[in-house]
Write an enzyme that holds these catalytic residues in place. Sequence first.
Site, PDB file in Angstrom:
ATOM      1  N   ARG A 190      39.366  -4.300  19.294  1.00 18.36           N
ATOM      2  CA  ARG A 190      40.245  -3.573  20.313  1.00 18.36           C
ATOM      3  C   ARG A 190      41.410  -3.033  19.813  1.00 18.36           C
ATOM      4  NH1 ARG A 190      40.568  -1.721  24.587  1.00 18.36           N
ATOM      5  NH2 ARG A 190      41.935  -2.790  25.664  1.00 18.36           N
ATOM      6  N   GLU A 192      37.232  -9.156  27.683  1.00 18.14           N
ATOM      7  CA  GLU A 192      38.154  -8.699  26.746  1.00 18.14           C
ATOM      8  C   GLU A 192      39.347  -9.989  26.503  1.00 18.14           C
ATOM      9  OE1 GLU A 192      40.440  -5.429  27.635  1.00 18.14           O
ATOM     10  OE2 GLU A 192      41.838  -5.817  26.129  1.00 18.14           O
ATOM     11  N   ASN A 224      55.415  -2.093  22.382  1.00 18.35           N
ATOM     12  CA  ASN A 224      55.838  -2.274  23.838  1.00 18.35           C
ATOM     13  C   ASN A 224      56.833  -3.475  23.872  1.00 18.35           C
ATOM     14  OD1 ASN A 224      56.006  -1.601  26.613  1.00 18.35           O
ATOM     15  ND2 ASN A 224      53.999  -2.397  27.072  1.00 18.35           N
ATOM     16  N   TYR A 279      49.402  -9.603  36.315  1.00 18.45           N
ATOM     17  CA  TYR A 279      49.212  -8.541  35.161  1.00 18.45           C
ATOM     18  C   TYR A 279      48.065  -7.701  35.696  1.00 18.45           C
ATOM     19  CZ  TYR A 279      47.834  -6.104  31.465  1.00 18.45           C
ATOM     20  OH  TYR A 279      46.992  -5.045  31.015  1.00 18.45           O
ATOM     21  N   ARG A 314      37.217  -0.877  33.865  1.00 18.64           N
ATOM     22  CA  ARG A 314      37.777  -2.125  33.748  1.00 18.64           C
ATOM     23  C   ARG A 314      38.246  -2.638  35.265  1.00 18.64           C
ATOM     24  NH1 ARG A 314      43.291  -4.208  30.960  1.00 18.64           N
ATOM     25  NH2 ARG A 314      44.195  -3.866  33.160  1.00 18.64           N
ATOM     26  N   ASP A 337      39.494  -7.886  31.478  1.00 20.53           N
ATOM     27  CA  ASP A 337      40.394  -8.208  30.401  1.00 20.53           C
ATOM     28  C   ASP A 337      40.902  -9.538  30.961  1.00 20.53           C
ATOM     29  OD1 ASP A 337      42.410  -8.631  28.671  1.00 20.53           O
ATOM     30  OD2 ASP A 337      43.272  -6.395  28.785  1.00 20.53           O
ATOM     31  N   HIS A 342      43.140 -11.020  29.145  1.00 24.58           N
ATOM     32  CA  HIS A 342      44.451 -11.137  28.752  1.00 24.58           C
ATOM     33  C   HIS A 342      44.814 -12.630  28.142  1.00 24.58           C
ATOM     34  CE1 HIS A 342      48.292  -8.780  28.592  1.00 24.58           C
ATOM     35  NE2 HIS A 342      47.354  -7.768  28.532  1.00 24.58           N
ATOM     36  N   HIS A 364      41.917   0.451  21.738  1.00 24.51           N
ATOM     37  CA  HIS A 364      43.135   0.083  22.826  1.00 24.51           C
ATOM     38  C   HIS A 364      43.615   1.480  23.297  1.00 24.51           C
ATOM     39  CE1 HIS A 364      47.106  -2.506  23.753  1.00 24.51           C
ATOM     40  NE2 HIS A 364      46.098  -2.255  24.754  1.00 24.51           N
ATOM     41  N   HIS A 378      40.930   2.194  34.251  1.00 26.77           N
ATOM     42  CA  HIS A 378      41.394   0.825  34.698  1.00 26.77           C
ATOM     43  C   HIS A 378      41.330   0.934  36.374  1.00 26.77           C
ATOM     44  CE1 HIS A 378      44.189  -0.681  31.335  1.00 26.77           C
ATOM     45  NE2 HIS A 378      43.218  -0.235  30.805  1.00 26.77           N
ATOM     46  N   GLU A 432      39.248   3.171  25.555  1.00 27.05           N
ATOM     47  CA  GLU A 432      40.179   2.961  26.797  1.00 27.05           C
ATOM     48  C   GLU A 432      40.964   4.022  27.161  1.00 27.05           C
ATOM     49  OE1 GLU A 432      42.915  -0.143  26.201  1.00 27.05           O
ATOM     50  OE2 GLU A 432      43.158  -0.479  28.466  1.00 27.05           O
ATOM     51  N   TRP A 444      50.178 -14.634  29.199  1.00 28.20           N
ATOM     52  CA  TRP A 444      50.091 -13.718  30.452  1.00 28.20           C
ATOM     53  C   TRP A 444      49.032 -12.552  30.134  1.00 28.20           C
ATOM     54  CZ3 TRP A 444      50.881  -8.242  29.932  1.00 28.20           C
ATOM     55  CH2 TRP A 444      51.492  -7.785  28.546  1.00 28.20           C
ATOM     56  N   ASP A 475      51.060   2.489  26.637  1.00 26.06           N
ATOM     57  CA  ASP A 475      52.196   2.148  25.525  1.00 26.06           C
ATOM     58  C   ASP A 475      51.627   2.663  24.072  1.00 26.06           C
ATOM     59  OD1 ASP A 475      50.831  -0.534  26.796  1.00 26.06           O
ATOM     60  OD2 ASP A 475      51.258  -0.960  24.725  1.00 26.06           O
ATOM     61  N   GLU A 526      43.563  -6.142  20.254  1.00 24.87           N
ATOM     62  CA  GLU A 526      44.583  -5.324  20.684  1.00 24.87           C
ATOM     63  C   GLU A 526      46.004  -5.656  20.058  1.00 24.87           C
ATOM     64  OE1 GLU A 526      44.477  -4.970  24.991  1.00 24.87           O
ATOM     65  OE2 GLU A 526      46.283  -6.122  25.234  1.00 24.87           O
TER      66      GLU A 526
HETATM   67  C1  CS2 Z   1      45.905  -4.419  28.374  1.00 19.25           C
HETATM   68  C2  CS2 Z   1      47.215  -3.884  27.817  1.00 19.25           C
HETATM   69  O1  CS2 Z   1      44.989  -2.094  28.064  1.00 19.25           O
HETATM   70  C3  CS2 Z   1      44.718  -3.351  27.996  1.00 19.25           C
HETATM   71  O2  CS2 Z   1      43.693  -3.900  27.757  1.00 19.25           O
HETATM   72  O3  CS2 Z   1      45.832  -5.453  27.658  1.00 19.25           O
HETATM   73  O4  CS2 Z   1      47.717  -3.087  28.987  1.00 19.25           O
HETATM   74  C4  CS2 Z   1      48.372  -4.742  27.452  1.00 19.25           C
HETATM   75  O5  CS2 Z   1      48.835  -5.303  28.306  1.00 19.25           O
HETATM   76  C5  CS2 Z   1      49.346  -3.431  26.860  1.00 19.25           C
HETATM   77  O6  CS2 Z   1      49.209  -2.713  25.874  1.00 19.25           O
HETATM   78  C6  CS2 Z   1      50.766  -4.551  26.362  1.00 19.25           C
HETATM   79  O7  CS2 Z   1      51.520  -3.364  25.743  1.00 19.25           O
HETATM   80 MG    MG Z   2      43.612  -5.841  26.894  1.00 18.84          MG
END
Ligand code: CS2
Ligand code: MG
Length: 412
Positions: free
Chosen positions: A293, A246, A37, A159, A147, A220, A222, A322, A122, A349, A412, A326, A272
Site C-alpha cells: 500500500r 486493508e 499529512n 473516519y 472502497r 479499509d 484503518h 496509496h 472511495h 487508489e 483511528w 494528501d 500506507e
Molecule cells: C486512507 C488515507 O487512503 C487510504 O487508504 O487510509 O486516507 C489515510 O487516512 C490518509 O492518507 C492519512 O493521511
Molecule cells: Mg488506508
Amino acid sequence: MSIERIDVNVTSPGRNFVTVKVTTSDGIVGLGDGTLNGRELAVVSYLRDHVAPTLIGRDESAIEQTWQYLYRSPYWRRGPVTMAAVAAIDMALWDIAAKKAGEPLYKLLGGASRTGLLTYAHASGTTIEKLNEAIHGYVEQGFGAVRIQAGVPGLDQIYGVHDSDPGGKYEYEPAGRADAGAAMRPTEETWDTRAYLRHLPTVFAGVREEFGPELRLLHDGHHRMSPIEAAKLAKSLEPYDPFWLEDCTPGEDQAVLRLVRQHSVTPLAIGEVFNSVYDYQTLITERLIDYVRSSATHAGGITGLRQIMAFAAVYGIRSGFHGPTDVSPVGMAANLHLGLAIHNFGIQEYMPHSETTLSVFRTSYRFENGLLHPGETPGLGVELDEEAAAAHEYVPAYLPVNRLRDGSVHDW
Ligand code: CS2
Ligand code: MG
C-alpha cells in the site's frame, strides 16, 4: 550539469502540500512531493535546513547515488519525515531525467507493461442506502472497483464515512483545518470495535445484493483491530468476495498477520504508513500480504518504491499504491508512472483532487474507461503554478483522534 537550486514550496489549495523544486545549471526544473499529512512543516525544515544545502553542485543524473547519500549518510535512517524528504528529492531528479530524455517517466522505468491502471474510488455512506447511491455514481463513471466504508449504528462520526453532497460529488479530507492562525487540536471520534465487526458483513451483503458479483469491493480497517479481531473480520467477509481488506491491524507488528492468514483467505493490503523495504521484510518473505500500500511520497520516492516492488515481485505480491488527496498530484503522477511500468502492478487508489488543488498543480494524467494513465508529457507530467500556489497559505490541519467509549486513545 548539476543541481543549482532547491526550493521548497508550501501551499494549501484546499489542503496542505509540500513540493520540492530542483533546478539544474542548464535550467531544467524537476518537482517532487514531500507532503506528510499533519506534519508538513517538519519535512519542510528537514529539506530546507538539512538536505538542500548538501545537494547543490551535485550531478543531477546520479539518482541512485543521491538516494543512497540521503538515506545512509545522515546516520538516522528511515522514518516518515526523513523518507518523505528523500522522496521529494528523488521524484524531482527522476522528473528532470525524463524531461531531459524528452519522454514520459514510465519510459525510463522500463516502458509500459499495460495500457492503463485498474483504479478504485472511495465510496461511503452513513447508511447502506446512501453508500449504494455513492457506488452507483462511481460505476456510472466507469470504475470497476470501489472502497466501501459505511456508518456503524451507535457511532456518530467515523473516519472516511461521509455522504455525497446533493450534486453527487464525493469529496472529503481526513485532516481538519484550523482557520489561518487559530490554535487548534485534532477532532475527536468515538470507536466501538464490537459494533463495527457486527455491522460490516451486513454492509458487504447489502452492496453485493445491489451490484452482484463482478464489482471489486475493497475495505479499509484503518489499523483499528487487534490480531484476533482482524482474523474474525477477514473470515466474516469471505462470503462477499472482497478484493482486499486493508490495514486490518497496525502493520508495524508484522508477525501478527500470521494469525490473520491462518484464519482467512481474504486478500490483505498493508503499508500506507510504511517508509522502507525493511517494513515489509516479514510480510513479503512469509507472503502475509497480497498488496503493497505504499506511495512514492512516503516510501522514499520512485527509487524507494521500486525497490519494494522488485522485492515483492519475487513473492508474487502486487502493488496497491496509496493515492489519497494528501499524496499531491506530483506524488500521484509518480505512482502512476511506476505502476504502468512494473509487471506486478495490482490496483491504484484514486481520490481525485479538488478543483482548487488542480488549479495550482496542472496534471496530464487521465482517467478513462476505469483506467488511469500518467499521460505522455515528458517527465512526471505535472506543473506547479507558483503564482496560484502563493495565494493559498499553509493552514494547520490535523488528522483525527479516536477514543474508545471509556476515553482511552485508539487507532483511528
Ligand atoms: C486512507 C488515507 O487512503 C487510504 O487508504 O487510509 O486516507 C489515510 O487516512 C490518509 O492518507 C492519512 O493521511
Ligand atoms: Mg488506508
